[in-house]
Design a protein around this motif. Structure first.
Motif, PDB file in Angstrom:
ATOM      1  N   ALA A  88       6.166   3.338   6.383  1.00  0.00           N
ATOM      2  CA  ALA A  88       6.801   4.504   6.597  1.00  0.00           C
ATOM      3  C   ALA A  88       5.941   5.449   5.757  1.00  0.00           C
ATOM      4  N   VAL A  89       6.797   6.297   6.831  1.00  0.00           N
ATOM      5  CA  VAL A  89       6.034   7.828   6.485  1.00  0.00           C
ATOM      6  C   VAL A  89       6.992   9.040   6.148  1.00  0.00           C
ATOM      7  N   SER A  90       6.655   9.439   5.208  1.00  0.00           N
ATOM      8  CA  SER A  90       7.691  10.613   5.459  1.00  0.00           C
ATOM      9  C   SER A  90       6.567  12.143   5.422  1.00  0.00           C
TER      10      SER A  90
ATOM     11  N   LEU B  35       2.557   7.825   2.806  1.00  0.00           N
ATOM     12  CA  LEU B  35       2.780   6.456   3.827  1.00  0.00           C
ATOM     13  C   LEU B  35       2.476   5.468   3.365  1.00  0.00           C
ATOM     14  N   GLN B  36       3.921   4.335   3.505  1.00  0.00           N
ATOM     15  CA  GLN B  36       3.536   2.983   2.752  1.00  0.00           C
ATOM     16  C   GLN B  36       3.559   1.962   3.826  1.00  0.00           C
ATOM     17  N   TRP B  37       2.955   0.608   3.483  1.00  0.00           N
ATOM     18  CA  TRP B  37       3.149  -0.307   4.143  1.00  0.00           C
ATOM     19  C   TRP B  37       3.228  -1.499   3.495  1.00  0.00           C
ATOM     20  N   THR B  38       4.268  -2.660   3.251  1.00  0.00           N
ATOM     21  CA  THR B  38       4.159  -3.807   2.393  1.00  0.00           C
ATOM     22  C   THR B  38       4.744  -4.873   3.468  1.00  0.00           C
ATOM     23  N   GLN B  39       3.729  -6.046   2.803  1.00  0.00           N
ATOM     24  CA  GLN B  39       4.446  -6.897   3.632  1.00  0.00           C
ATOM     25  C   GLN B  39       4.649  -8.030   2.247  1.00  0.00           C
ATOM     26  N   PHE B  40       5.936  -8.777   2.772  1.00  0.00           N
ATOM     27  CA  PHE B  40       6.365  -9.496   1.511  1.00  0.00           C
ATOM     28  C   PHE B  40       6.597 -11.012   2.187  1.00  0.00           C
TER      29      PHE B  40
ATOM     30  N   LEU C  63       0.833  -1.234   0.010  1.00  0.00           N
ATOM     31  CA  LEU C  63      -0.483   0.177  -0.100  1.00  0.00           C
ATOM     32  C   LEU C  63       0.906   1.380  -0.004  1.00  0.00           C
ATOM     33  N   THR C  64       0.806   1.807  -1.260  1.00  0.00           N
ATOM     34  CA  THR C  64       0.973   3.478  -0.894  1.00  0.00           C
ATOM     35  C   THR C  64       0.108   4.748  -0.507  1.00  0.00           C
ATOM     36  N   ALA C  65       0.104   5.602   0.163  1.00  0.00           N
ATOM     37  CA  ALA C  65      -1.020   6.616  -0.115  1.00  0.00           C
ATOM     38  C   ALA C  65      -0.540   7.891   0.424  1.00  0.00           C
ATOM     39  N   ASN C  66      -0.941   8.750  -0.671  1.00  0.00           N
ATOM     40  CA  ASN C  66      -0.874   9.946  -0.919  1.00  0.00           C
ATOM     41  C   ASN C  66      -2.307  10.492   0.290  1.00  0.00           C
TER      42      ASN C  66
END
Lengths: 227, 755, 366
Positions: free
Chosen positions: C120-122, C85-90, C71-74
């Protein structure tokens, strides 16, 4: 006169020096009786000490025969000659050197006792010998606690304590001053007279030598073929 | 230039003295370097291993149940940073392995296993799945959940506990290394003494020429400078081969040492982690040599005189007493080591003087007549030798004491280890009951077999125990404690040889009647004594019983309860079952075949305990190879030094032996005196080393071990080894006598010849 | 952390016998490996013609080596500051497993698959990142279809019971977010009905996205909790091989344009040239696959960063669609410094169209 304590016949000894056999003694013949004293003189290297060594079995002659207190030795050096010589030195031949005659770890008295013990004597009287030589007060001192003259007198006490038939003394006063040397010499000759043993004395000291009954100058009887 | 030549000429005339000095320095450097390289490598490895075990706390369930995978999952889902740690206890030679999950340890961040030690190569760490596979059902395994921080947010039902791996790996290995360090320091001390003694001998002999030089106008300071320079050059030249030899020694012993560390402490030795030669060891050697040889210039003469005077002796006694007291009372290892150093210093200071006095007394007591005078002379000479050979005598005494203590320690370890093995591997064969197989059927079959030797069935599991009366709190919070349960049936000959530290009458019969035995650790930790009532919780049922015996566990850290299998509740679920079997007249293959047919499996796991024992012993001997090697090398060094010193010293006494010959003592009798003198010397040193060695054994076993390891070993003495040491002493004495005799023979009456 | 990288590299190397250099170079998203090896390893490799199967494809694919939920989110804070922000599960399998076979028992601490989660959060030029690792089949990491749930420890994306809303909770060191996600569009299948080619020779992955996520929630940074809302992009992708030998990394863009169009473009950099592909999703949800010859994607500006030189501004031209875009990362350092560091940042779009989106760049590390 009785048979000699010491009889030497045709005694020869050579040393190897710089690859060559150099004769020191050659064909020496002599005899010494009980109560007699013989001075051996001669310049350094003339063989005084060698002769004394031969006479007590510490060295072997190349030629000739030695008879001491009835024991005969020839140059062949029998297998038991070492043991016989040792036995003689223990009981019959007293040897006195210029110095270092005493065991430093033992007191004067203990030194005398050790010597007497080796001579097979068990009776007391060692202290008497020291007293006779004027060392009564020093009997329990150690060699490094007494003077050189006292040490030499103690050495004499040791020798006389073993009741020897023959005393071989090699420059017994050589490291002493005149006065002390005279004292020690006096002791030596007095005791020798008193005990009646034979004395052979090697020395440079003419005063000492002239006190002896006889004199043998090794420089004079230079062996043939020598220098 | 002339000055230098004057200096060198001494050694040209006495090449053996130079050789002795050089050899001492080379050997000392070699020993020191070898040990330094090894301990450095071990320390690095240890440090890395400790890094790998950064966690200091672990999570337990508040209800006391053992922790499991479910708990791990629940805690991780709740956000706690924890990681599994599965310990598998395998008997040697494999030893312990620890299963870890590096992925889970990821949350430990920088505190997580870092460095090179964490490679999962089974030494001791493996991936946890591999650990599970290795353990099978065969070995003890225990799961811990390590927590990264002291205060993680834990869900209800969980609590934190200190995490320690029984006796902590680090401390164990540290103590081993500390012992090794102490040993090498002792070696350094001994070699220092030897170097000093040889050097001082040389100085004494050269004093005359120094005086001469001084008279010729060379300032004394210049002479000293040259002496120091000579020492620096000599040491510099000798240190190099010493360093090289030391590195070789380390390389040679490294394998065994690595295996020792590995099997004892789970520390992997990374060979070659010290790439270059340890130059600091060279520096230490140069300093040591300069210090021991030139100390006389620094220490005022009055002090030196005082040291051997009556007041000096008093100080030495004080040092000795302070040392003894601090070893006995110290709370920490450092105190014990310091105390030991003081005791050695005091002993070394006093021994030569005391021995000399003793010899003197004996001499004074000798008979005045008979053989007395000769004995007296010999004892006086002995006293002189004790004083003049003080340094090598003390060095030999120290070396012998060290060898003696190390031998006692190692043998004690070995015996304890043997007992431990015997306890764990009591039968010739060990048969694993496969999962799901019926052990009762197998037991029935075994009991029917004609001619089978003693056997028993072992049921293992977990039990919780609580002290029976209220007076004793078991755990920190008074809760019950968990212990490993061993249930035996039938109770027979295989176990009756166990060492029981305390027991009621007929302990094994009482065990059969429902009593329990506990291991030493459990008893000590919770102060449980024989006869104490105990409540034991098994499969949900609590039963009351009492302690009928406490058995030796040889340091196994886990608490153990031993009971009769007949007393187990019906619903008890065994974690693991096995049979210990002596086949007696039968062939083990037949027995295992029968068991296989009962269990309906073609392959029954049978372990041959004899081979395990052999392997274990082999590993053990390697473990102590290094310790033994160092102490024996030291002994050899000390003996050689005494030999050389004795020889050199004898040149100053040879005249008096000759005098005995002139006085008519036969050569054989003189040789006998020589032999007696030198053998008395070395034997006396050995006897003087005995109390020091016994004391040192006591320090190692009863002081250092408990402080470092947390448990004490029985203190055993091995008089047979004393005899061996005595034999070595006699041999050394005879060799010294032989060397002296050669001088006696070779220089027959030169005194007279010179005249 | 060197140990971990070594360990994971070791695991991977042991499992797939791949060249470890390229594995670290190209990162978790794929291993440079010949297709033949994939076949030998027993993993399945997506083929052209493979189609998506719902709802199963929301869950894990144990017969494939690697997959992710991404997931990426603006977003914007209540005072209109942009926040990405971003969340990934591999999931990285070490061993393939048939879908129908039972997973190994947790008691055995199996190591058939490793899971990795990134969050991650930017915000305001700063970047927060955290990584979590876990072994599969033990229970603390996994993914299920019914109910839909993807989790690793206390990080989880899950469908809330009885509604269409998903909840995503992620907690890092000193930061966290808790979001509600509502999907307002259809599943977008990329490539050929979900088979997304990753090279000219036909290797590829299965790939679909949700491009119309409406997101609300809170982001906590230190002591400050921000209310946020905005749009998100959710990817599901799986394969057994992403990068083939010779491919050095990829550049991936997911953009929301102001005209309600969405655009996904990726470029796989090869030794010579690149493989470029993408999808354009119209305002009505119609999907148009884009091939490399329809567009040009070129770096326009490079920035030096601590870990390497990174193209932070890009030009994307798709003449047929009338798109001429400049895609730019905000200033700041957007390295996700995990086991396999990569650059990932929110981007702003200008040019023929304005918009926002996300950019992921791998293989730029020195």
């Amino acid at each position: 006169m009785s048979s000699p304590v010491l009889a030497v016949d045709g005694l020869s000894k050579k040393f190897i020096s710089a690859g060559q056999r150099v004769p020191v003694l050659s064909g020496l013949t002599l005899g010494v009786h009980s109560g007699e004293s013989l001075a051996i003189v001669g310049r350094s290297g003339s063989g005084k000490s060698t002769l004394l060594n031969l006479l007590c079995g510490l060295q072997k002659p190349d030629e000739g025969a030695i008879t001491v207190v009835g024991e005969s030795f020839d140059s062949s050096g029998n297998s038991d000659s070492d043991a016989r010589w040792a036995e003689l030195r223990r009981r019959s031949i007293g040897v006195v050197f210029q110095d270092a005659n005493l065991m430093p770890a033992l007191s004067l008295l203990e030194n005398v006792r050790l010597r007497a013990h080796l001579a097979g004597l068990t009776a007391g009287g060692e202290r008497d010998w020291l007293e006779r030589l004027g060392l009564g007060a020093e009997a329990d001192r150690y060699p490094d606690q007494v003077s050189g003259g006292q040490a030499q007198r103690a050495a004499l006490a040791m020798v006389f304590a073993m009741a020897p038939a023959l005393i071989l003394a090699d420059e017994p006063t050589g490291s002493l001053d005149r006065h002390t040397a005279d004292e020690v010499a006096e002791c030596l000759f007095t005791m020798q007279r008193d005990t009646g043993c034979a004395l052979i004395l090697a020395t440079h000291d003419t005063a000492l030598a002239t006190r002896c009954d006889r004199l043998l100058d090794l420089s004079a009887v230079k062996p043939s073929g020598a220098g | 230039m002339m000055l230098v030549r004057a200096f060198v000429s001494h050694y040209r005339r006495h090449p053996i003295q130079l050789a002795a000095l050089a050899m001492m320095i080379v050997l000392a450097t070699m020993l020191w370097t070898g040990v330094t390289v090894l301990t450095d490598q071990a320390r690095n490895s240890l440090f890395q291993s400790e890094e790998a075990v950064a966690a200091r706390v672990h999570v337990v369930r508040s209800d006391g149940e053992p922790i499991g995978v479910n708990d791990f999952v629940a805690l991780r889902l709740a956000g706690a940073c924890i990681a599994p740690w599965l310990e598998i206890q395998r008997p040697p030679p494999e030893g312990r392995v620890i299963g870890i999950d590096l992925l889970a340890m990821g949350c430990f961040g920088d505190a997580a296993p870092g460095g090179e030690a964490g490679t999962l190569d089974g030494a001791p760490f493996v991936d946890i799945s591999e650990a599970v596979r290795l353990s099978g059902e065969e070995y003890d395994s225990r799961l811990y959940l390590l927590a990264a921080s002291e205060n993680p947010a834990l869900p209800d039902g969980y609590a934190l506990r200190e995490f320690s791996l029984g006796p902590a790996t680090g401390e164990l290995a540290d103590s081993f290394l500390l012992n090794l360090d102490a040993l090498s320091l002792l070696v350094l001390l001994i070699t220092g003494l030897l170097v000093r003694s040889v050097h001082r001998l040389g100085i004494a002999q050269r004093q005359h020429s120094f005086d001469l030089l001084h008279r010729f106008g060379v300032p004394r300071r210049r002479v000293r400078q040259l002496l120091a320079l000579e020492l620096v050059v000599l040491t510099g030249v000798c240190v190099l081969p010493g360093l090289w030899l030391g590195a070789q020694l380390a390389g040679m012993l490294g394998g065994g040492f690595g295996q020792a560390l590995d099997s004892l402490f789970d520390v992997t030795l990374y060979a070659g982690s010290t790439e270059s030669l340890p130059w600091q060891a060279a520096g230490i050697m140069v300093l040591l040599v300069l210090a021991v040889c030139l100390v006389d210039w620094v220490v005022p003469q009055t002090w030196q005189d005082a040291a051997v005077s009556g007041r000096g002796q008093l100080v030495a006694v004080a040092v000795l007493l302070v040392g003894l007291a601090s070893v006995a009372l110290a709370q920490g290892l450092a105190g014990v080591f310091l105390g030991t150093a003081l005791v050695f210093a005091g002993t070394g200071w006093l021994t030569p003087g005391l021995l000399a006095i003793l010899a003197q007394r004996r001499a004074d007591g000798a008979e005045v007549y008979g053989t007395g005078p000769l004995i007296r002379w010999r004892l006086r000479e002995l006293a002189v030798m004790f004083r003049h050979l003080a340094l090598p005598v003390v060095a030999l005494q120290f070396a012998m004491a060290t060898v003696l203590a190390v031998q006692a320690l190692v043998t004690t370890f070995e015996n304890t280890f043997e007992d431990w093995l015997a306890q764990r591997l009591e039968a010739e064969f060990y048969v694993q009951v496969p999962p799901g197989a019926d052990a009762s059927l197998a037991a029935k079959r075994l009991s029917e077999l004609e001619g089978i030797g003693p056997w028993h069935r072992v049921i293992r599991g977990k039990a919780r125990i609580t002290a029976g009366d209220s007076g004793k709190a078991m755990g920190a919070e008074g809760e019950s404690v968990s212990a490993d349960l061993f249930a035996l049936t039938p109770i027979g000959d295989l176990v009756s040889d166990w060492t029981l530290l305390a027991s009621v009458d007929q302990p094994w019969q009482n065990l059969e009647r429902g009593g329990v035995m506990i291991n030493e650790q459990l008893a000590r930790r919770h102060r449980i004594e024989v006869g104490d009532p105990l409540r034991i919780l098994l499969a949900g049922t609590e039963a009351s019983t009492s302690v009928v015996a406490i058995y030796a566990d040889y340091g196994r850290p886990a608490g153990e309860v031993l009971m009769s299998g007949a007393e187990l509740p019906e619903n008890f679920s065994a974690r693991f079952e096995s049979f210990s079997v002596n086949p007696g007249e039968l062939a083990m293959a037949d027995i295992s075949e029968q068991l296989g047919s009962i269990w309906n499996t073609p392959e029954v796991t049978v372990r041959d305990n004899a081979s395990i024992r052999a392997l274990a012993s082999q590993v053990f001997s390697q473990t102590f190879l290094l310790t033994r090697a160092i102490s024996i090398l030291t002994l050899v060094l000390a003996a050689v030094a005494l030999l050389i010193m004795g020889w050199v010293f004898f040149t100053t006494r040879v005249w008096y032996f000759r005098l005995l010959g002139i006085w008519g003592l036969p050569a054989s009798a003189i040789r006998s005196q020589l032999r007696r003198l030198s053998v008395t010397l070395t034997l006396t040193v050995t006897i003087a080393a005995l109390p020091l060695g016994i004391w040192l054994t006591w320090v190692l076993v009863s002081r250092i071990n408990p402080l470092a390891f947390g448990w004490s070993l029985p203190m055993d003495l091995y008089p047979f080894f004393w005899l061996e040491l005595g034999a070595i002493a006699v041999l050394t004495g005879l060799v010294i006598a032989q060397l002296m005799r050669r001088q006696l023979v070779h220089r027959v009456s030169d005194k007279q010849v010179e005249a | 952390m060197r140990l971990f990288s070594r360990f994971v590299a070791l695991l991977i190397a042991a499992a797939v016998a791949a060249c470890s250099d390229s594995s670290t170079e190209t990162g978790f998203a794929g291993l440079a490996q010949q297709v033949g090896e994939v076949e030998e390893s027993g993993f399945q490799q997506p083929q052209p013609g493979d189609t998506l199967v719902f709802p199963d494809d929301w869950g894990p694919h144990p017969q494939h080596r690697i997959e992710w939920w991404y997931l990426t989110a603006n977003l914007e804070t209540s005072d209109n500051q942009p926040l990405g922000l971003q969340w990934t599960q591999f999931r990285q399998a070490l061993k393939p497993r048939a879908v129908e076979s039972e997973p190994p028992h947790p008691q055995t601490w199996p190591l058939e698959a490793a899971w990795m989660a990134h969050g991650a959060v930017s915000y305001g030029g700063e970047h927060w990142f955290e990584e979590k690792l876990a072994r599969g089949d033990v229970g603390h990491a996994g993914a299920t279809v019914e109910p839909f749930r993807v989790w690793l420890d206390d990080w989880r994306l899950e469908a809330t019971a009885g509604s269409d809303v998903w909840r995503l909770q992620v907690k890092g060191d000193g930061w966290s977010y808790d979001l509600r996600l509502i999907n307002t569009g259809d599943v977008v299948a990329h490539g050929n009905d979900g088979f997304s080619a990753k090279s000219a020779s036909g290797e590829g992955s299965m790939y679909f996205s949700l491009v119309d996520l409406q997101i609300k929630g809170t982001v906590t940074l230190g002591d400050e909790t921000l209310k946020v809302s905005g749009v998100g992009w959710f990817d599901r992708e799986w394969s057994s091989q992403f990068l083939k030998a010779g491919q050095q990394g990829w550049d991936w863009f997911a953009l929301h344009l102001e005209n309600d169009e969405k655009l996904m473009v990726f470029r796989l950099r090869e030794n010579e040239g690149a493989f470029v592909s993408g999808s354009l999703v119209g305002a009505e949800g119609e999907v148009e696959p884009l091939s490399g010859d329809e567009m040009t994607l070129t770096p326009a500006q490079w920035n030096e960063s601590a870990q390497g030189r990174v193209p932070v501004t890009w030009r994307l031209k798709i003449p047929e669609q009338g798109l001429n875009l400049t895609i730019a990362a905000p200033s700041g350092d957007y390295w996700n410094a995990g086991l396999y560091p990569y650059w990932e940042s929110p981007v702003s779009v200008t040019g023929s169209h304005n918009g926002v989106g996300y950019m992921e760049l791998t293989g730029y590390r020195d």
